[in-house]
Design a protein around this motif. Structure first.
Motif, PDB file in Angstrom:
ATOM      1  N   ILE A 276      -8.134   2.668   2.258  1.00 38.03           N
ATOM      2  CA  ILE A 276      -7.466   3.042   1.004  1.00 38.03           C
ATOM      3  C   ILE A 276      -7.344   1.767   0.176  1.00 38.03           C
ATOM      4  N   HIS A 277      -8.088   1.717  -0.924  1.00 34.18           N
ATOM      5  CA  HIS A 277      -8.132   0.508  -1.757  1.00 34.18           C
ATOM      6  C   HIS A 277      -7.395   0.751  -3.067  1.00 34.18           C
ATOM      7  N   ARG A 278      -6.356  -0.044  -3.292  1.00 33.06           N
ATOM      8  CA  ARG A 278      -5.534   0.078  -4.505  1.00 33.06           C
ATOM      9  C   ARG A 278      -5.880  -1.045  -5.471  1.00 33.06           C
TER      10      ARG A 278
ATOM     11  N   GLY B 245       0.657   0.007  -2.846  1.00 34.30           N
ATOM     12  CA  GLY B 245      -0.414   0.819  -2.286  1.00 34.30           C
ATOM     13  C   GLY B 245       0.088   2.205  -1.925  1.00 34.30           C
ATOM     14  N   LEU B 246       0.871   2.305  -0.839  1.00 30.83           N
ATOM     15  CA  LEU B 246       1.454   3.562  -0.389  1.00 30.83           C
ATOM     16  C   LEU B 246       2.969   3.476  -0.541  1.00 30.83           C
TER      17      LEU B 246
ATOM     18  N   LEU C 138      -5.700   3.616   9.686  1.00 30.63           N
ATOM     19  CA  LEU C 138      -6.019   3.400   8.273  1.00 30.63           C
ATOM     20  C   LEU C 138      -6.105   1.909   7.977  1.00 30.63           C
TER      21      LEU C 138
ATOM     22  N   ILE D  22      -5.487  -0.442   4.719  1.00 30.55           N
ATOM     23  CA  ILE D  22      -4.881  -0.379   3.389  1.00 30.55           C
ATOM     24  C   ILE D  22      -5.054  -1.730   2.708  1.00 30.55           C
ATOM     25  N   GLN D  23      -5.690  -1.739   1.551  1.00 28.20           N
ATOM     26  CA  GLN D  23      -5.958  -2.978   0.822  1.00 28.20           C
ATOM     27  C   GLN D  23      -5.401  -2.858  -0.598  1.00 28.20           C
TER      28      GLN D  23
ATOM     29  N   GLY E 157       1.851  -3.472   0.324  1.00 28.12           N
ATOM     30  CA  GLY E 157       0.857  -2.585   0.918  1.00 28.12           C
ATOM     31  C   GLY E 157       1.460  -1.213   1.165  1.00 28.12           C
ATOM     32  N   ILE E 158       2.617  -1.190   1.838  1.00 26.46           N
ATOM     33  CA  ILE E 158       3.380   0.046   2.079  1.00 26.46           C
ATOM     34  C   ILE E 158       4.822  -0.228   1.683  1.00 26.46           C
TER      35      ILE E 158
ATOM     36  N   CYS F 225      -2.706   0.600  12.000  1.00 23.96           N
ATOM     37  CA  CYS F 225      -3.039   0.424  10.578  1.00 23.96           C
ATOM     38  C   CYS F 225      -3.180  -1.055  10.260  1.00 23.96           C
TER      39      CYS F 225
ATOM     40  N   VAL G 133      -3.049  -3.594   7.209  1.00 25.06           N
ATOM     41  CA  VAL G 133      -2.565  -3.663   5.823  1.00 25.06           C
ATOM     42  C   VAL G 133      -2.786  -5.072   5.274  1.00 25.06           C
TER      43      VAL G 133
END
Length: 225
Positions: free
Chosen positions: A104-106, A121-122, A135, A137-138, A151-152, A165, A167
């Protein structure tokens, strides 16, 4: 003697095949990077996009299986209570695999405004009983002034699990320059000056000139600076 199948039985089999291909199975919503964002979606035959898949989740269909690949998002992804986001699935067979990650790239657009001033991100706000699993996460580097990067981001969440995950976030940005300081107070009066030097003593006059009659010496006079 071989079995004989009647026409109604064949029709039932075809109907079951159609239902399996066009509806959620085992409470699963299927998601791919290029999935559909409207209409009937979330099945193996017609997977949904990530954000649309989350909007389809409910108490019955609460497992979101994400195919491998990169999911590019330009806003924070809002997590949902009682929902599992799990990556690492082959989009052809939907068998779990570690061959290619689910990313998941933000990007760095659409920063949350003040007072948050954050690139996220999330995000989970006041939710519970959710799970993130397998996952990557970037989040990109932030731009602008005084922007934080998450990231989260979770606030008032409970009973959640974040499993296997990875991150990674970019850099936040520096704060604004401070304002100039106030003028200092006036200094104290200076000390007294030193006494001046004494004037020199009177200087003697010059000697008289030589000649037939020698001239007299010059008179004495005071000299001043």
């Amino acid at each position: 003697m071989g079995k004989r199948f009647t026409r109604p039985f064949i029709l039932v089999c075809l109907l079951l095949t159609y239902v399996i291909g066009t509806s959620q199975q085992c409470n699963v919503i299927y998601v791919t990077p290029g999935g559909a964002s409207t209409g009937a979606a979330g099945t193996r035959a017609n997977p949904a996009s990530l954000t649309y898949g989350l909007s389809l989740a409910n108490s019955t269909n609460n497992l979101i299986w994400m195919a491998e690949g990169t999911y590019n998002i330009s806003n924070e992804l809002q997590l949902v209570s009682n929902v599992t986001l799990e990556g690492g699935f082959d989009p052809s067979t939907w068998v779990k695999s570690n061959a290619t990650p689910t990313i998941i790239h933000r990007d760095n657009t659409n920063v949350l405004a003040a007072p948050a001033n954050a690139l996220v991100g999330l995000a989970g706000l006041n939710i519970s009983n959710f799970r993130l699993q397998d996952l990557t996460i970037q989040v990109d580097n932030a731009t602008g002034t005084a922007i934080s990067v998450y990231g989260i981001y979770l606030n008032t969440c409970s009973n959640y699990n974040i499993v296997r995950c990875n991150v990674t976030t970019g850099n936040a940005t520096a704060g604004a320059n401070g304002t100039a300081g106030a003028a200092g107070v006036a200094g104290l009066a200076g000390g007294n000056g030193q006494n001046g030097a004494a004037e020199p003593n009177p200087s003697a006059g010059g000697a008289g000139g030589a000649g037939g009659n020698t001239g007299g010496n010059g008179g004495r006079a005071n000299a001043y600076d």
